[in-house]
Design a protein around this motif. Structure first.
Motif, mmCIF file in Angstrom:
data_model
loop_
_atom_site.group_PDB
_atom_site.id
_atom_site.type_symbol
_atom_site.label_atom_id
_atom_site.label_comp_id
_atom_site.label_asym_id
_atom_site.label_seq_id
_atom_site.Cartn_x
_atom_site.Cartn_y
_atom_site.Cartn_z
ATOM 1 N N MET A 1 7.831 -8.989 -10.558
ATOM 2 C CA MET A 1 8.556 -8.064 -9.671
ATOM 3 C C MET A 1 9.779 -8.065 -9.325
ATOM 4 O O MET A 1 10.249 -9.371 -8.890
ATOM 5 C CB MET A 1 7.473 -7.742 -8.912
ATOM 6 N N ILE A 2 10.847 -7.203 -9.226
ATOM 7 C CA ILE A 2 12.087 -7.532 -8.909
ATOM 8 C C ILE A 2 12.050 -7.308 -7.220
ATOM 9 O O ILE A 2 11.511 -6.212 -6.576
ATOM 10 C CB ILE A 2 12.994 -6.369 -9.421
ATOM 11 N N GLN A 3 12.882 -8.164 -6.541
ATOM 12 C CA GLN A 3 12.909 -8.236 -5.153
ATOM 13 C C GLN A 3 14.434 -7.904 -4.901
ATOM 14 O O GLN A 3 15.473 -8.629 -5.198
ATOM 15 C CB GLN A 3 12.615 -9.523 -4.680
ATOM 16 N N ARG A 4 14.637 -6.677 -4.018
ATOM 17 C CA ARG A 4 15.879 -6.518 -3.720
ATOM 18 C C ARG A 4 16.948 -7.404 -2.815
ATOM 19 O O ARG A 4 17.898 -7.767 -2.807
ATOM 20 C CB ARG A 4 15.958 -5.114 -2.987
ATOM 21 N N ASP A 5 15.909 -8.165 -2.026
ATOM 22 C CA ASP A 5 16.539 -9.326 -1.176
ATOM 23 C C ASP A 5 16.369 -10.761 -1.579
ATOM 24 O O ASP A 5 16.219 -11.649 -0.763
ATOM 25 C CB ASP A 5 16.089 -8.970 0.236
ATOM 26 N N HIS A 6 16.205 -11.034 -2.832
ATOM 27 C CA HIS A 6 16.045 -12.349 -3.388
ATOM 28 C C HIS A 6 17.234 -13.222 -2.982
ATOM 29 O O HIS A 6 18.474 -12.755 -3.284
ATOM 30 C CB HIS A 6 15.898 -12.243 -4.923
ATOM 31 N N PRO A 7 17.137 -14.235 -2.335
ATOM 32 C CA PRO A 7 18.087 -15.056 -1.910
ATOM 33 C C PRO A 7 18.814 -15.742 -2.937
ATOM 34 O O PRO A 7 20.194 -15.872 -2.815
ATOM 35 C CB PRO A 7 17.428 -16.398 -1.162
ATOM 36 N N LYS A 8 18.518 -16.011 -4.284
ATOM 37 C CA LYS A 8 19.282 -16.588 -5.310
ATOM 38 C C LYS A 8 19.691 -15.609 -6.297
ATOM 39 O O LYS A 8 20.661 -15.839 -7.038
ATOM 40 C CB LYS A 8 18.793 -17.904 -5.686
ATOM 41 N N LEU A 9 18.823 -14.953 -6.946
ATOM 42 C CA LEU A 9 19.065 -14.140 -8.003
ATOM 43 C C LEU A 9 19.308 -12.531 -7.547
ATOM 44 O O LEU A 9 18.636 -11.887 -6.845
ATOM 45 C CB LEU A 9 17.630 -13.879 -8.880
ATOM 46 N N ILE A 10 20.536 -12.225 -7.936
ATOM 47 C CA ILE A 10 20.913 -10.761 -8.016
ATOM 48 C C ILE A 10 20.078 -9.920 -8.832
ATOM 49 O O ILE A 10 19.398 -10.090 -9.684
ATOM 50 C CB ILE A 10 22.580 -10.522 -8.221
ATOM 51 N N SER A 12 20.665 -7.543 -10.954
ATOM 52 C CA SER A 12 21.093 -7.330 -12.148
ATOM 53 C C SER A 12 20.588 -8.385 -13.040
ATOM 54 O O SER A 12 19.985 -8.389 -14.255
ATOM 55 C CB SER A 12 22.640 -7.159 -12.652
ATOM 56 N N ARG A 13 20.494 -9.802 -12.574
ATOM 57 C CA ARG A 13 20.088 -10.855 -13.277
ATOM 58 C C ARG A 13 18.376 -10.783 -13.448
ATOM 59 O O ARG A 13 17.692 -11.160 -14.390
ATOM 60 C CB ARG A 13 20.367 -12.163 -12.758
ATOM 61 N N LYS A 16 17.617 -8.570 -16.067
ATOM 62 C CA LYS A 16 17.765 -9.206 -17.351
ATOM 63 C C LYS A 16 16.590 -10.028 -17.470
ATOM 64 O O LYS A 16 16.014 -10.136 -18.711
ATOM 65 C CB LYS A 16 19.066 -9.813 -17.539
ATOM 66 N N LEU A 17 16.154 -11.019 -16.734
ATOM 67 C CA LEU A 17 15.213 -11.971 -17.143
ATOM 68 C C LEU A 17 13.799 -11.055 -17.295
ATOM 69 O O LEU A 17 13.120 -11.635 -18.059
ATOM 70 C CB LEU A 17 14.860 -12.717 -15.814
ATOM 71 N N GLY A 18 13.550 -9.938 -16.497
ATOM 72 C CA GLY A 18 12.633 -9.283 -16.857
ATOM 73 C C GLY A 18 12.633 -7.956 -18.030
ATOM 74 O O GLY A 18 11.424 -7.303 -18.174
ATOM 75 N N GLN A 19 13.682 -8.152 -18.724
ATOM 76 C CA GLN A 19 13.881 -7.299 -19.736
ATOM 77 C C GLN A 19 13.737 -5.971 -19.429
ATOM 78 O O GLN A 19 13.044 -4.821 -19.944
ATOM 79 C CB GLN A 19 12.929 -7.591 -21.000
ATOM 80 N N LEU A 20 14.244 -5.456 -18.252
ATOM 81 C CA LEU A 20 14.279 -4.277 -17.648
ATOM 82 C C LEU A 20 15.698 -3.625 -17.476
ATOM 83 O O LEU A 20 16.775 -4.344 -16.992
ATOM 84 C CB LEU A 20 13.562 -4.116 -16.184
ATOM 85 N N ASN A 21 15.834 -2.359 -17.702
ATOM 86 C CA ASN A 21 17.218 -1.607 -17.867
ATOM 87 C C ASN A 21 17.486 -1.416 -16.224
ATOM 88 O O ASN A 21 16.661 -1.154 -15.333
ATOM 89 C CB ASN A 21 17.519 -0.416 -18.381
ATOM 90 N N ARG A 22 18.689 -1.831 -15.773
ATOM 91 C CA ARG A 22 19.109 -1.522 -14.271
ATOM 92 C C ARG A 22 18.775 -0.220 -13.939
ATOM 93 O O ARG A 22 18.335 0.101 -12.831
ATOM 94 C CB ARG A 22 20.347 -2.133 -14.008
ATOM 95 N N SER A 23 19.102 0.826 -14.764
ATOM 96 C CA SER A 23 18.998 2.229 -14.851
ATOM 97 C C SER A 23 17.667 2.633 -14.455
ATOM 98 O O SER A 23 17.114 3.283 -13.481
ATOM 99 C CB SER A 23 19.681 2.961 -15.819
#
Length: 64
Positions: A1-10, A12-13, A16-23
């Motif tokens: 799951m993508i976290q908006r407030d992750h301390p180290k990973l932005i 977009s990264r 990319k790691l989750g193979q999901l388009n940002r859109s």
């Protein structure tokens, strides 16, 4: 799951790691109004009955 407030990973990264388009991450589904949905169903009904009708002919058919 993508976290908006992750301390180290932005974001977009993470995408990319989750193979999901940002859109796809930022996409918010929009509800379809019930009257528009009724028109779409009617267009579908006409097209399945008369598959050789083009868009202009379907529009003329619906106006009648």
């Amino acid at each position: 799951m993508i976290q908006r407030d992750h301390p180290k990973l932005i974001i977009s990264r993470q995408c990319k790691l989750g193979q999901l388009n940002r859109s796809a991450f930022y996409y918010a589904p929009v509800r379809v109004r019930s009257d528009l949905l009724a028109v779409m169903k009617e267009i579908n009904r006409v097209f399945t009955t008369y598959p050789f009708f083009g868009s202009r002919r379907i529009a003329a058919f619906l106006r009648r």
